[in-house]
Design a protein around this motif. Structure first.
Motif, PDB file in Angstrom:
ATOM      1  N   ILE A  32      27.993  33.006  79.071  1.00 11.02           N
ATOM      2  CA  ILE A  32      29.039  32.469  78.196  1.00 11.02           C
ATOM      3  C   ILE A  32      28.494  31.744  76.971  1.00 11.02           C
ATOM      4  CG2 ILE A  32      29.291  30.179  79.268  1.00 11.02           C
ATOM      5  CD1 ILE A  32      32.346  30.625  79.150  1.00 11.02           C
ATOM      6  N   HIS A  33      27.223  31.353  76.992  1.00  6.75           N
ATOM      7  CA  HIS A  33      26.685  30.532  75.900  1.00  6.75           C
ATOM      8  C   HIS A  33      26.883  31.150  74.517  1.00  6.75           C
ATOM      9  CE1 HIS A  33      24.197  27.568  73.879  1.00  6.75           C
ATOM     10  NE2 HIS A  33      23.517  28.553  73.326  1.00  6.75           N
ATOM     11  N   PRO A  34      26.633  32.452  74.324  1.00  6.22           N
ATOM     12  CA  PRO A  34      26.832  33.014  72.978  1.00  6.22           C
ATOM     13  C   PRO A  34      28.268  32.867  72.477  1.00  6.22           C
ATOM     14  CG  PRO A  34      25.554  34.517  74.336  1.00  6.22           C
ATOM     15  CD  PRO A  34      26.073  33.458  75.250  1.00  6.22           C
ATOM     16  N   TYR A  35      29.233  32.946  73.383  1.00  6.42           N
ATOM     17  CA  TYR A  35      30.639  32.840  72.987  1.00  6.42           C
ATOM     18  C   TYR A  35      31.012  31.389  72.667  1.00  6.42           C
ATOM     19  CZ  TYR A  35      30.715  37.482  75.080  1.00  6.42           C
ATOM     20  OH  TYR A  35      30.447  38.792  75.385  1.00  6.42           O
ATOM     21  N   LEU A  36      30.445  30.456  73.417  1.00  7.07           N
ATOM     22  CA  LEU A  36      30.679  29.047  73.110  1.00  7.07           C
ATOM     23  C   LEU A  36      30.013  28.679  71.789  1.00  7.07           C
ATOM     24  CD1 LEU A  36      30.067  27.408  76.628  1.00  7.07           C
ATOM     25  CD2 LEU A  36      32.252  28.059  75.587  1.00  7.07           C
ATOM     26  N   GLU A  37      28.849  29.255  71.565  1.00  8.81           N
ATOM     27  CA  GLU A  37      28.097  28.931  70.349  1.00  8.81           C
ATOM     28  C   GLU A  37      28.809  29.445  69.103  1.00  8.81           C
ATOM     29  OE1 GLU A  37      24.060  30.621  69.793  1.00  8.81           O
ATOM     30  OE2 GLU A  37      23.418  28.526  69.804  1.00  8.81           O
ATOM     31  N   ASN A  38      29.391  30.661  69.184  1.00 14.22           N
ATOM     32  CA  ASN A  38      30.079  31.186  67.996  1.00 14.22           C
ATOM     33  C   ASN A  38      31.538  30.749  67.921  1.00 14.22           C
ATOM     34  OD1 ASN A  38      31.682  32.983  69.574  1.00 14.22           O
ATOM     35  ND2 ASN A  38      30.180  34.629  69.387  1.00 14.22           N
ATOM     36  N   GLY A  39      31.987  29.986  68.924  1.00 18.04           N
ATOM     37  CA  GLY A  39      33.323  29.407  68.876  1.00 18.04           C
ATOM     38  C   GLY A  39      34.447  30.321  69.305  1.00 18.04           C
ATOM     39  N   SER A  40      34.139  31.528  69.782  1.00 18.29           N
ATOM     40  CA  SER A  40      35.207  32.450  70.170  1.00 18.29           C
ATOM     41  C   SER A  40      35.839  32.066  71.507  1.00 18.29           C
ATOM     42  CB  SER A  40      34.683  33.885  70.235  1.00 18.29           C
ATOM     43  OG  SER A  40      33.614  34.002  71.153  1.00 18.29           O
ATOM     44  N   ILE A  41      35.126  31.270  72.308  1.00 15.75           N
ATOM     45  CA  ILE A  41      35.661  30.728  73.557  1.00 15.75           C
ATOM     46  C   ILE A  41      35.461  29.219  73.528  1.00 15.75           C
ATOM     47  CG2 ILE A  41      35.386  30.646  76.071  1.00 15.75           C
ATOM     48  CD1 ILE A  41      34.577  33.564  76.022  1.00 15.75           C
ATOM     49  N   GLU A  42      36.466  28.489  74.000  1.00 12.05           N
ATOM     50  CA  GLU A  42      36.420  27.031  73.985  1.00 12.05           C
ATOM     51  C   GLU A  42      36.579  26.482  75.400  1.00 12.05           C
ATOM     52  OE1 GLU A  42      38.478  26.482  69.567  1.00 12.05           O
ATOM     53  OE2 GLU A  42      39.711  26.260  71.367  1.00 12.05           O
ATOM     54  N   VAL A  43      35.851  25.421  75.705  1.00 13.52           N
ATOM     55  CA  VAL A  43      36.001  24.731  76.985  1.00 13.52           C
ATOM     56  C   VAL A  43      37.162  23.755  76.859  1.00 13.52           C
ATOM     57  CG1 VAL A  43      34.931  23.174  78.649  1.00 13.52           C
ATOM     58  CG2 VAL A  43      33.566  24.973  77.575  1.00 13.52           C
ATOM     59  N   ILE A  44      38.121  23.868  77.784  1.00 14.74           N
ATOM     60  CA  ILE A  44      39.303  23.000  77.751  1.00 14.74           C
ATOM     61  C   ILE A  44      39.092  21.752  78.598  1.00 14.74           C
ATOM     62  CG2 ILE A  44      41.780  22.854  78.198  1.00 14.74           C
ATOM     63  CD1 ILE A  44      40.940  24.808  75.958  1.00 14.74           C
ATOM     64  N   ALA A  45      38.603  21.927  79.827  1.00 20.58           N
ATOM     65  CA  ALA A  45      38.431  20.784  80.722  1.00 20.58           C
ATOM     66  C   ALA A  45      37.599  21.198  81.928  1.00 20.58           C
ATOM     67  CB  ALA A  45      39.788  20.263  81.194  1.00 20.58           C
ATOM     68  N   GLN A  46      37.004  20.211  82.579  1.00 20.54           N
ATOM     69  CA  GLN A  46      36.359  20.443  83.872  1.00 20.54           C
ATOM     70  C   GLN A  46      37.438  20.421  84.943  1.00 20.54           C
ATOM     71  OE1 GLN A  46      32.731  18.162  84.979  1.00 20.54           O
ATOM     72  NE2 GLN A  46      33.849  17.597  86.830  1.00 20.54           N
ATOM     73  N   ASN A  47      37.465  21.454  85.793  1.00 23.00           N
ATOM     74  CA  ASN A  47      38.502  21.480  86.828  1.00 23.00           C
ATOM     75  C   ASN A  47      37.967  21.312  88.247  1.00 23.00           C
ATOM     76  OD1 ASN A  47      37.874  24.171  87.940  1.00 23.00           O
ATOM     77  ND2 ASN A  47      38.751  25.002  86.061  1.00 23.00           N
ATOM     78  N   LEU A  48      36.633  21.279  88.409  1.00 29.55           N
ATOM     79  CA  LEU A  48      36.065  21.087  89.745  1.00 29.55           C
ATOM     80  C   LEU A  48      34.658  20.525  89.624  1.00 29.55           C
ATOM     81  CD1 LEU A  48      36.485  21.629  92.865  1.00 29.55           C
ATOM     82  CD2 LEU A  48      35.181  23.738  92.492  1.00 29.55           C
ATOM     83  N   ALA A  49      34.331  19.582  90.507  1.00 23.20           N
ATOM     84  CA  ALA A  49      32.970  19.045  90.608  1.00 23.20           C
ATOM     85  C   ALA A  49      32.464  19.264  92.024  1.00 23.20           C
ATOM     86  CB  ALA A  49      32.960  17.556  90.262  1.00 23.20           C
ATOM     87  N   GLY A  50      31.137  19.241  92.186  1.00 23.11           N
ATOM     88  CA  GLY A  50      30.552  19.343  93.518  1.00 23.11           C
ATOM     89  C   GLY A  50      30.348  20.753  94.025  1.00 23.11           C
ATOM     90  N   ALA A  51      30.463  21.744  93.141  1.00 21.57           N
ATOM     91  CA  ALA A  51      30.256  23.128  93.556  1.00 21.57           C
ATOM     92  C   ALA A  51      28.761  23.440  93.627  1.00 21.57           C
ATOM     93  CB  ALA A  51      30.948  24.072  92.578  1.00 21.57           C
ATOM     94  N   LYS A  52      28.407  24.561  94.249  1.00 29.17           N
ATOM     95  CA  LYS A  52      27.020  25.038  94.238  1.00 29.17           C
ATOM     96  C   LYS A  52      27.014  26.554  94.288  1.00 29.17           C
ATOM     97  CE  LYS A  52      26.421  24.085  99.224  1.00 29.17           C
ATOM     98  NZ  LYS A  52      25.586  23.363 100.202  1.00 29.17           N
TER      99      LYS A  52
END
Length: 314
Positions: free
Chosen positions: A96-116
């Motif tokens: 996902i990093h290339p899409y976040l870097e070029n702004g075509s995808i945006e992170v809205i919120a964290q919805n879960l912690a403690g995953a593995k």
């Protein structure tokens, strides 16, 4: 020669060009039809199902498509998919990093912690001495030089690691199928007390249905703490700001490990649809609606909470 008629024609042409250009450059946002996608993982099927249920009850027309990882991300970039509930950080960073870097995808919120998210083996294999991913190659014959992964496009981390010569796994094959295919192979191996190494993660009912152990040694690929992860809600560029009511809901939505484990168990073990699993877990955790619907309205502008409270009581 400038005449009123020629000026009128020129103005008409310029106006048409302006309107056409504006229409072409304007973002395509339909805040009524909300298109979600997930890669066929039960945890994301569940969280996407909860989101779909809430949106539909609020008067939206929400749908969920199952797409391969790369297809899903490209579809978000191309504005064919609006929302994805499952960016696993750091396990999905390479995707996902290339899409976040070029702004075509945006992170809205964290919805879960403690995953593995990393590789695991049955407990009897772990007890026999395979406690680290660097131990696998010592028992290549027992494992048949195979690692069992998920659908194509979701296994690049381990495939890249093998190609880079990590973990002494040269010549090993990553068997790509699906979550259900991988779990079927695990079930078969455990029933026969055979050795198997497979992609594992939590939350997931596999952690309860099978006696498994996560392998050490993958900090450089999956991250520390057995691929310790947070999960984030993402949307295509500008979606949350152009559809602020839906954006507020997405921003509010958080889950717990227990809630997801139970919801996934309903789907995998009891054969419920995602909507049935979503409704049952919300009925068991009605207080979640207070958080999820804080500041959220129905599509027609009414208070959202009473609508959903009536629905879960039906």
């Amino acid at each position: 020669m400038n005449t009123p008629k020629s000026n009128y024609i020129r103005c008409g042409i310029l106006s048409s060009l302006f309107i056409s250009t504006a229409a072409m450059s304007a973002p395509n946002f339909d805040c009524h039809k909300i298109r979600l996608a997930e890669p066929g993982w039960t945890d994301l099927a569940y969280t996407s199902g909860v989101t779909q249920l809430l949106l539909n009850q609020l008067g939206y027309d929400a749908s969920v498509d199952i797409l391969g990882m790369t297809v899903m991300l490209e579809s978000m970039k191309n504005k064919d998919i609006d929302v994805m509930m499952g960016y696993w950080d750091p396990a999905m960073d390479a995707y996902i990093h290339p899409y976040l870097e070029n702004g075509s995808i945006e992170v809205i919120a964290q919805n879960l912690a403690g995953a593995k998210y990393t590789y695991a083996v049955p407990q009897y294999v772990y007890d026999a001495g395979v406690t680290d991913i660097n131990d696998l190659h010592k028992y290549a014959d027992k494992f048949k030089s195979r690692l069992y992964g998920l659908e194509p496009g979701s296994n690049n981390i381990i495939i890249d690691a093998i190609e880079e010569g990590k973990y002494n796994l040269a010549g090993w094959k990553v068997v790509e199928s699906s979550e259900q295919g991988m779990l079927s192979q695990l079930r078969r191996a455990v029933r026969r007390s055979q050795w198997i190494a497979f992609q594992a993660w939590a939350p997931h009912p596999m952690n309860v249905n099978f006696d498994i152990a996560y392998l050490k040694g993958t900090d450089d690929t999956y991250g520390p703490n057995f691929g310790g992860a947070t999960v984030h809600t993402t949307a295509r560029k500008g979606f949350a700001s152009h559809c602020p009511n839906v954006g507020k809901l997405l921003e509010n939505m958080t889950f717990t490990l227990d809630m997801e484990n139970i919801g996934m168990s309903y789907i995998l073990n009891e054969g419920m649809s995602t909507e049935e699993a979503a409704k049952k877990t919300i009925q068991a955790n009605p207080e979640m609606l207070n958080t999820w619907l804080n500041g959220v309205k129905t599509r027609s502008g009414d208070d959202a909470l009473p609508i959903l409270q009536r629905y879960i009581q039906s």
